[in-house]
Scaffold this motif. Sequence first.
Motif, PDB file in Angstrom:
ATOM      1  N   GLY A 683       0.817  -1.216   0.000  1.00  0.00           N
ATOM      2  CA  GLY A 683       0.000   0.000   0.000  1.00  0.00           C
ATOM      3  C   GLY A 683       0.848   1.262   0.000  1.00  0.00           C
ATOM      4  N   TRP A 684       0.336   2.320  -0.590  1.00  0.00           N
ATOM      5  CA  TRP A 684       1.032   3.603  -0.616  1.00  0.00           C
ATOM      6  C   TRP A 684       0.023   4.740  -0.586  1.00  0.00           C
ATOM      7  CZ3 TRP A 684      -0.252   6.529  -4.905  1.00  0.00           C
ATOM      8  CH2 TRP A 684      -0.724   5.824  -6.023  1.00  0.00           C
ATOM      9  N   ASN A 685       0.447   5.887  -0.056  1.00  0.00           N
ATOM     10  CA  ASN A 685      -0.395   7.073   0.034  1.00  0.00           C
ATOM     11  C   ASN A 685       0.061   8.137  -0.957  1.00  0.00           C
ATOM     12  OD1 ASN A 685      -2.454   6.735   1.989  1.00  0.00           O
ATOM     13  ND2 ASN A 685      -0.955   6.939   3.653  1.00  0.00           N
ATOM     14  N   GLY A 686      -0.901   8.932  -1.427  1.00  0.00           N
ATOM     15  CA  GLY A 686      -0.575  10.119  -2.192  1.00  0.00           C
ATOM     16  C   GLY A 686      -0.351  11.289  -1.246  1.00  0.00           C
ATOM     17  N   THR A 687       0.044  12.420  -1.786  1.00  0.00           N
ATOM     18  CA  THR A 687       0.381  13.572  -0.942  1.00  0.00           C
ATOM     19  C   THR A 687      -0.854  14.220  -0.319  1.00  0.00           C
ATOM     20  OG1 THR A 687       0.343  15.023  -2.875  1.00  0.00           O
ATOM     21  CG2 THR A 687       2.472  14.078  -2.231  1.00  0.00           C
ATOM     22  N   ALA A 688      -2.045  13.893  -0.798  1.00  0.00           N
ATOM     23  CA  ALA A 688      -3.269  14.503  -0.262  1.00  0.00           C
ATOM     24  C   ALA A 688      -4.110  13.477   0.497  1.00  0.00           C
ATOM     25  CB  ALA A 688      -4.087  15.129  -1.394  1.00  0.00           C
ATOM     26  N   TRP A 689      -3.463  12.507   1.128  1.00  0.00           N
ATOM     27  CA  TRP A 689      -4.186  11.423   1.792  1.00  0.00           C
ATOM     28  C   TRP A 689      -5.079  11.929   2.912  1.00  0.00           C
ATOM     29  CZ3 TRP A 689      -3.397  10.958   6.973  1.00  0.00           C
ATOM     30  CH2 TRP A 689      -2.249  11.573   7.506  1.00  0.00           C
ATOM     31  N   GLN A 690      -4.794  13.141   3.474  1.00  0.00           N
ATOM     32  CA  GLN A 690      -5.634  13.661   4.560  1.00  0.00           C
ATOM     33  C   GLN A 690      -7.085  13.853   4.125  1.00  0.00           C
ATOM     34  OE1 GLN A 690      -2.685  14.949   3.494  1.00  0.00           O
ATOM     35  NE2 GLN A 690      -1.743  16.251   5.080  1.00  0.00           N
ATOM     36  N   LEU A 691      -7.309  14.018   2.816  1.00  0.00           N
ATOM     37  CA  LEU A 691      -8.670  14.261   2.329  1.00  0.00           C
ATOM     38  C   LEU A 691      -9.519  13.004   2.346  1.00  0.00           C
ATOM     39  CD1 LEU A 691      -8.065  16.674  -0.686  1.00  0.00           C
ATOM     40  CD2 LEU A 691      -8.564  17.221   1.700  1.00  0.00           C
ATOM     41  N   GLN A 692      -8.927  11.878   2.696  1.00  0.00           N
ATOM     42  CA  GLN A 692      -9.724  10.657   2.784  1.00  0.00           C
ATOM     43  C   GLN A 692     -10.845  10.796   3.807  1.00  0.00           C
ATOM     44  OE1 GLN A 692      -7.213   7.223   3.429  1.00  0.00           O
ATOM     45  NE2 GLN A 692      -5.843   7.740   1.729  1.00  0.00           N
ATOM     46  N   ASN A 693     -10.632  11.645   4.838  1.00  0.00           N
ATOM     47  CA  ASN A 693     -11.671  11.769   5.857  1.00  0.00           C
ATOM     48  C   ASN A 693     -12.900  12.509   5.353  1.00  0.00           C
ATOM     49  OD1 ASN A 693     -11.009  14.521   5.973  1.00  0.00           O
ATOM     50  ND2 ASN A 693      -9.706  14.260   7.778  1.00  0.00           N
ATOM     51  N   LEU A 694     -12.834  13.088   4.159  1.00  0.00           N
ATOM     52  CA  LEU A 694     -14.038  13.669   3.558  1.00  0.00           C
ATOM     53  C   LEU A 694     -14.939  12.587   2.974  1.00  0.00           C
ATOM     54  CD1 LEU A 694     -12.635  16.839   1.737  1.00  0.00           C
ATOM     55  CD2 LEU A 694     -13.647  16.661   4.014  1.00  0.00           C
ATOM     56  N   LYS A 695     -14.376  11.389   2.812  1.00  0.00           N
ATOM     57  CA  LYS A 695     -15.131  10.208   2.389  1.00  0.00           C
ATOM     58  C   LYS A 695     -15.868  10.440   1.066  1.00  0.00           C
ATOM     59  CE  LYS A 695     -15.646   8.663   7.165  1.00  0.00           C
ATOM     60  NZ  LYS A 695     -16.552   8.306   8.274  1.00  0.00           N
ATOM     61  N   ARG A 696     -15.139  11.024   0.124  1.00  0.00           N
ATOM     62  CA  ARG A 696     -15.695  11.214  -1.217  1.00  0.00           C
ATOM     63  C   ARG A 696     -14.692  10.693  -2.234  1.00  0.00           C
ATOM     64  NH1 ARG A 696     -19.788  16.017  -1.890  1.00  0.00           N
ATOM     65  NH2 ARG A 696     -19.237  15.666  -4.068  1.00  0.00           N
ATOM     66  N   ARG A 697     -15.215   9.964  -3.207  1.00  0.00           N
ATOM     67  CA  ARG A 697     -14.365   9.378  -4.233  1.00  0.00           C
ATOM     68  C   ARG A 697     -14.305  10.226  -5.499  1.00  0.00           C
ATOM     69  NH1 ARG A 697     -10.932   4.939  -3.104  1.00  0.00           N
ATOM     70  NH2 ARG A 697     -11.778   3.912  -1.232  1.00  0.00           N
ATOM     71  N   ASP A 698     -14.951  11.389  -5.472  1.00  0.00           N
ATOM     72  CA  ASP A 698     -14.934  12.229  -6.678  1.00  0.00           C
ATOM     73  C   ASP A 698     -13.984  13.411  -6.548  1.00  0.00           C
ATOM     74  OD1 ASP A 698     -16.423  13.584  -4.777  1.00  0.00           O
ATOM     75  OD2 ASP A 698     -17.944  14.303  -6.188  1.00  0.00           O
TER      76      ASP A 698
END
Length: 844
Positions: A683-698
């Motif tokens: 697994g790897w993260n992108g530089t904007a992984w913090q936005l995952q908590n917005l829980k939107r895939r768009d």
Amino acid sequence: MSWFKKLLIFVVVAFFAGITTILVTYLLLKDELPDVATLKDVRLQTPMQVFTADGELISQFGEQRRIPLRLDEMPPLLVQAFLAIEDTRFYEHPGIDIIGIIRAATVVATSGELSQGASTITQQLARNFFLSREKKLIRKVKEIFLAIHIEQLLTKDEILELYLNKIELGHRSFGVGAAAQVYFGKTVHELTVDEMAIIAGLPKAPSILNPVRSASNARARRNVVLGRMLETQAIDRATYEAAIAAPVTSRLHGAQITASAPYIAEMVRQQMVERFGEEVAYTEGFKVYTTINSKEQALARRALQQNLYDYDERHGYRGPVANVWQAKLAEQQTEEPVFIETERPDEAEIINYLDRQQGIEDLVPAVVLQVNQQSALVMLKGGQQQTLNWDGLKWARSYISDERQGVAPKSAAAILQPGMHILVRQQNEQWQLSQIPQASSALVALNPQDGAIKALVGGYSFSQSQFNRAIQAKRQVGSNIKPFIYSAALEHNYTLASIMNDAPIHHWDSGAGIAWRPRNSPAVYDGPIRIREALAKSKNVVSIRLLRGIGIDASIAQLQKFGFNPADLPRNETLALGSASLTPLEVATGFAVFANGGFLVQPYVVDKVLDAQDQLVFKHQPLLACDDCVESSQHTDTSEPTSASEPTVTTAPRVISAQNAFLIADALKSSVWGGGDWRQGTGWNGTAWQLQNLKRRDISGKTGTTNDSKDTWFSGFTPQLAITTWVGFDDANRSLGRALWNANLGREQSAGVEAGARTALPAWQNFARDVLPAYPEQSVTPPVGISSVRIDTTTGLLSRSTDHTSTFEFFKLGTEPTQYVSGSVPQIQFGETTDKKDELEELF
């Protein structure tokens, strides 16, 4: 009888002599008299008002403050107040009041001075529209003739309505509507009887009788008006007594601003002056409706300011504004700190001091009264006392430099002392110590489908600096440039599965005599890496290798398609790292191309302009991002519509293919969601992984940081909204530095080097968290010409595996890999037209 005859003859002769004098005077002055027929089509000088799209007032521009009202929109009692004090017989005389003239003439005969005006409301109207205010007999004669003409032309109600909208009432307020707002912050229907009397008393001498200039003068004049209202039976005795007893309280009020968007207001002002000229723009009563959404604008302002407070607090407290008195901590050790204070003023003096201080935005001036072990008692401007608890103080270790901060404080006494003039703000229902941020920021959000600007903030505070960083600050964009470089790569036979070499670059510059060694940030190198992953992880060396592969000329040609000025794009390899200087609005407009499927929209803020009669004067015709828009006109100049009442539909120019836009937008989603299989250790993260908590895939997004962290960016978008944030110092040579660990904050803090993900992304995230719920999540359907095939994650080749070593990838039809991965040695297809031998040596 001879005496009677002589008197009669004298009266007749005097009468005809008077008539003859009047006729002769009229004939002599006839050519000098203005045409009062213009009053039939009079246009009062009304300021320009700027509104949000949902009707909230942003600002008002114009020297004269005026709120035109119809007579039936004015309270009858307010009208009666003016009639009582200015012209009791208004509805009875023909424009001039003979009794008043005789009274004024008597004063002139006895005193030799023209001190009595004797002007009716009609005469005052004539003077206000056509004459000066100088007290000369010839002006008075002209005034009489004009008044008679006006009475013949207009009805009494029309005259009174014009007068009550035209009369000067002080502090640039003209008319009763403006006076009610300026002096009392009310509409005319909200005025009390005593306030109506104050306004009715102003025409005699508005500069010295207004309640802001002199409460005593205003009170005396008000009482005269109330006495006349009682005499004319406009009010009864009880109302009179209550109004006489009312205190005179007033202060200057601006326009009733209901939406704070000063940077937008200034943008609109400049555009209106350019379009109509300054005199017309400020006086014709234009109502300008912008594209701004008031709720989104408020959220953008709050997100930007809070992010600057957070950055500023990470870097330490710079100390008080001033010291009102001196205090020193006693040497003896006690549970509560003891201060030795000198010349402490009394409470009234402290309140008086604070009344002279100015806050800014939500920062409130305060003076420290008492310091306890982990709290402090302060007095706010206005005399209110509040406690600053430890949660509102513990961040305030001392500022040393942008790179260093002092140790975490253990007590309030390590931060504050009695007598300090500080700034505080309220957050989460508690007060906390604060300070004016030194860093700057900008945020812009626009609709990628038509370019309408939905929110724009050009800095921390417009009152502090009118420089609009969203549209005026050209700053280096850092890695925000990379999606556009990758877009160019997709046009030159690269795919998201192409393998690039993520390894250090050592390039000898024979001209400079030095080696150029660009590095990743952080300096981590993954070796062979797919383009999708390289973009999501923001690999600098991969971006440079792509630029080399496609060429600088081809890269710049591609970047121009996104609306970027080639003069802002350096013609060297630093372009791949973001050495180009662009404004936040330009960056957001470029990202909108990926969001809308490949169209270059033109950002705009003025949607429509109405005149004082609410007739449409101008309607912006946006360029729409769609392939199937019905073009009802070949008109292409969106700044000058062919008809204000018949809007046209014009398609925005397509600048990249739908397939290219889709692929980059999808790759930028990996900046948020990463890839690989965490259970399998890949697994790897992108530089904007913090936005995952917005829980939107768009959501697609890209961070950006320049050398030494002088500029930090985050740009992200959904199909409905493109948002860019920038944080930096106005001094482009000053680094944002780093924040050291603060033992008091624990997991609340964000320590480390300032960068796009740490410094600019939080403002974007906080704004998006509150705004995006109004934009339902959309799943993006791949356009025609896109295929999806399973590839090997290591080599980018086709794969028959269905485990963690493979994944599905999107391709433009015809660019899919043709080989399957085989054996244990990957068949690597390098994506750079340079010496393969050197590249293989670096890789293996």
